[in-house]
Design a protein around this motif. Structure first.
Motif, PDB file in Angstrom:
ATOM      1  N   ASN A   9      -4.712 -12.474  -9.673  1.00  0.00           N
ATOM      2  CA  ASN A   9      -5.360 -11.128  -9.346  1.00  0.00           C
ATOM      3  C   ASN A   9      -4.006 -11.361  -7.923  1.00  0.00           C
ATOM      4  OD1 ASN A   9      -5.106 -13.869  -7.745  1.00  0.00           O
ATOM      5  ND2 ASN A   9      -7.134 -13.924  -6.942  1.00  0.00           N
ATOM      6  N   HIS A  12      -2.524  -8.432 -10.510  1.00  0.00           N
ATOM      7  CA  HIS A  12      -2.906  -7.444 -10.903  1.00  0.00           C
ATOM      8  C   HIS A  12      -4.106  -7.066 -10.512  1.00  0.00           C
ATOM      9  CE1 HIS A  12      -2.199  -9.411 -14.746  1.00  0.00           C
ATOM     10  NE2 HIS A  12      -1.183  -8.448 -14.675  1.00  0.00           N
ATOM     11  N   LYS A  13      -3.377  -7.333  -8.740  1.00  0.00           N
ATOM     12  CA  LYS A  13      -4.548  -7.511  -7.531  1.00  0.00           C
ATOM     13  C   LYS A  13      -5.317  -5.610  -7.565  1.00  0.00           C
ATOM     14  CE  LYS A  13      -0.747  -6.469  -4.526  1.00  0.00           C
ATOM     15  NZ  LYS A  13      -1.105  -5.304  -4.197  1.00  0.00           N
ATOM     16  N   ASP A  14      -4.428  -4.721  -8.071  1.00  0.00           N
ATOM     17  CA  ASP A  14      -4.970  -3.092  -8.281  1.00  0.00           C
ATOM     18  C   ASP A  14      -4.904  -3.002  -9.448  1.00  0.00           C
ATOM     19  OD1 ASP A  14      -4.178  -3.029  -5.407  1.00  0.00           O
ATOM     20  OD2 ASP A  14      -2.307  -2.954  -5.982  1.00  0.00           O
ATOM     21  N   LEU A  15      -5.302  -4.059 -10.437  1.00  0.00           N
ATOM     22  CA  LEU A  15      -5.425  -3.388 -11.977  1.00  0.00           C
ATOM     23  C   LEU A  15      -6.748  -3.056 -11.953  1.00  0.00           C
ATOM     24  CD1 LEU A  15      -4.507  -3.614 -14.888  1.00  0.00           C
ATOM     25  CD2 LEU A  15      -5.886  -5.632 -15.265  1.00  0.00           C
ATOM     26  N   LYS A  16      -7.302  -1.850 -12.807  1.00  0.00           N
ATOM     27  CA  LYS A  16      -8.541  -0.504 -12.932  1.00  0.00           C
ATOM     28  C   LYS A  16      -8.560  -0.960 -14.444  1.00  0.00           C
ATOM     29  CE  LYS A  16      -9.205   1.355  -8.404  1.00  0.00           C
ATOM     30  NZ  LYS A  16      -7.903   0.649  -7.557  1.00  0.00           N
ATOM     31  N   SER A 119      -5.302   1.015 -15.785  1.00  0.00           N
ATOM     32  CA  SER A 119      -4.813   1.881 -15.460  1.00  0.00           C
ATOM     33  C   SER A 119      -4.797   1.503 -13.285  1.00  0.00           C
ATOM     34  CB  SER A 119      -5.830   2.842 -14.654  1.00  0.00           C
ATOM     35  OG  SER A 119      -5.713   4.092 -13.221  1.00  0.00           O
ATOM     36  N   GLU A 120      -4.113   2.350 -12.350  1.00  0.00           N
ATOM     37  CA  GLU A 120      -4.037   1.523 -10.722  1.00  0.00           C
ATOM     38  C   GLU A 120      -5.059   2.753 -10.886  1.00  0.00           C
ATOM     39  OE1 GLU A 120      -0.733   0.362  -9.356  1.00  0.00           O
ATOM     40  OE2 GLU A 120      -0.922  -1.577 -10.498  1.00  0.00           O
ATOM     41  N   ALA A 121      -5.284   3.702 -11.045  1.00  0.00           N
ATOM     42  CA  ALA A 121      -5.476   4.884 -10.100  1.00  0.00           C
ATOM     43  C   ALA A 121      -7.293   5.405 -10.367  1.00  0.00           C
ATOM     44  CB  ALA A 121      -4.858   6.304 -10.941  1.00  0.00           C
ATOM     45  N   PRO A 125     -12.789  -1.524 -10.899  1.00  0.00           N
ATOM     46  CA  PRO A 125     -12.020  -2.566 -10.139  1.00  0.00           C
ATOM     47  C   PRO A 125     -11.765  -4.257 -10.905  1.00  0.00           C
ATOM     48  CG  PRO A 125     -12.752  -1.055  -8.598  1.00  0.00           C
ATOM     49  CD  PRO A 125     -13.243  -1.074  -9.679  1.00  0.00           C
ATOM     50  N   GLU A 129     -10.847  -6.407  -3.115  1.00  0.00           N
ATOM     51  CA  GLU A 129      -9.930  -6.845  -2.095  1.00  0.00           C
ATOM     52  C   GLU A 129      -9.253  -7.597  -1.864  1.00  0.00           C
ATOM     53  OE1 GLU A 129      -8.820  -4.754   2.053  1.00  0.00           O
ATOM     54  OE2 GLU A 129     -10.876  -4.382   1.779  1.00  0.00           O
ATOM     55  N   THR A 134     -14.863  -8.936  -9.452  1.00  0.00           N
ATOM     56  CA  THR A 134     -15.505  -7.940  -9.220  1.00  0.00           C
ATOM     57  C   THR A 134     -16.553  -8.568 -10.285  1.00  0.00           C
ATOM     58  OG1 THR A 134     -14.394  -6.482 -11.205  1.00  0.00           O
ATOM     59  CG2 THR A 134     -13.840  -6.354  -8.449  1.00  0.00           C
TER      60      THR A 134
END
Length: 236
Positions: A9, A12-16, A119-121, A125, A129, A134
């Protein structure tokens, strides 16, 4: 190519993860590995055959998605056209890894960072946060644990089939609506004649070990070969 790394985490905290289904995301595959724990769901949509590893001589059950390499007849313009997706497909781009601690091996989650799903976009998730998992990641963890247990169950199931000499090679010649002649070969199925002459004690043992139901799920699934051919003809 693939780039498997340990999921965490921090990095890869922003990993989607993009969970749509399409060829460009890697879903255009002819078959998916499957496991007895999901045979009931798989046989409702896909034929189940076995593939033999030429190096290890081991058999692996697979859910057939197409009739040739690089073809998935369940992919359409609106995604995956079936109510159930095999777990080996659904868990992507995650996979099980192993980490040693206190002289014991523990399962961990790896992710393929080169997967087109990463992706990050956009997408689901993976972490909250403040670093927690998740609901999506918890779901993936459950799928991976099922795969880990299912692989061991597969070994016992296949061993029983080999012990009773129940495998036979499968070849299907078909002529499609465009007049082309095609052959599906290189797979194995269960020999119904040999199954029919097994004695009561052997059938009882197969039942107690949980293999008999799986055997009949495989046999029931073969009726979907007709559906695959219909899907193929519809695309010609």
């Amino acid at each position: 190519m693939s780039n498997h790394v340990l999921l965490n985490n921090v990095d890869h905290k922003d990993l989607k993860i993009i969970t749509d289904r399409s060829a460009k995301l890697g879903d255009n595959v002819m078959y998916a590995f499957t496991f007895p724990f999901e045979f009931r769901n798989v046989q409702a949509h896909y034929p189940i055959f076995f593939q033999k590893d030429p190096d290890s001589e081991k058999y692996y059950p697979v859910a057939m998605l197409g009739l040739q390499q690089g073809e998935n007849l369940f992919l359409g313009e609106h995604g995956w056209d079936a109510a159930y997706i095999p777990v080996a497909i659904e868990r992507q781009p995650f996979l099980i890894g192993f980490e040693s601690a206190d002289n014991e091996a523990h399962t961990v989650i790896h992710v393929d960072m080169d997967s087109p799903r990463v992706s990050e976009a956009e997408g689901e998730p993976v972490f909250l946060e403040h670093g927690g998992n998740t609901a999506y990641l918890n779901h993936v963890a459950g799928l991976l644990e099922a795969l880990y247990q299912g692989d061991q169950e597969n070994s016992r199931f296949v061993q029983a089939l080999v012990q009773h000499d129940l495998f036979e090679s499968f070849t299907l010649d078909m002529e499609l609506n465009d007049g082309s002649k095609n052959r599906l070969a290189g797979f194995y199925t269960i020999n119904e004649d040999k199954l029919a002459v097994l004695d009561g004690a052997t059938l009882s043992t197969l039942h107690k070990e949980g293999h008999l139901q799986a055997i009949y799920m495989v046999l029931a699934s073969l009726s979907h070969m007709r559906d695959l051919i219909m899907r193929k003809n519809a695309r010609l």
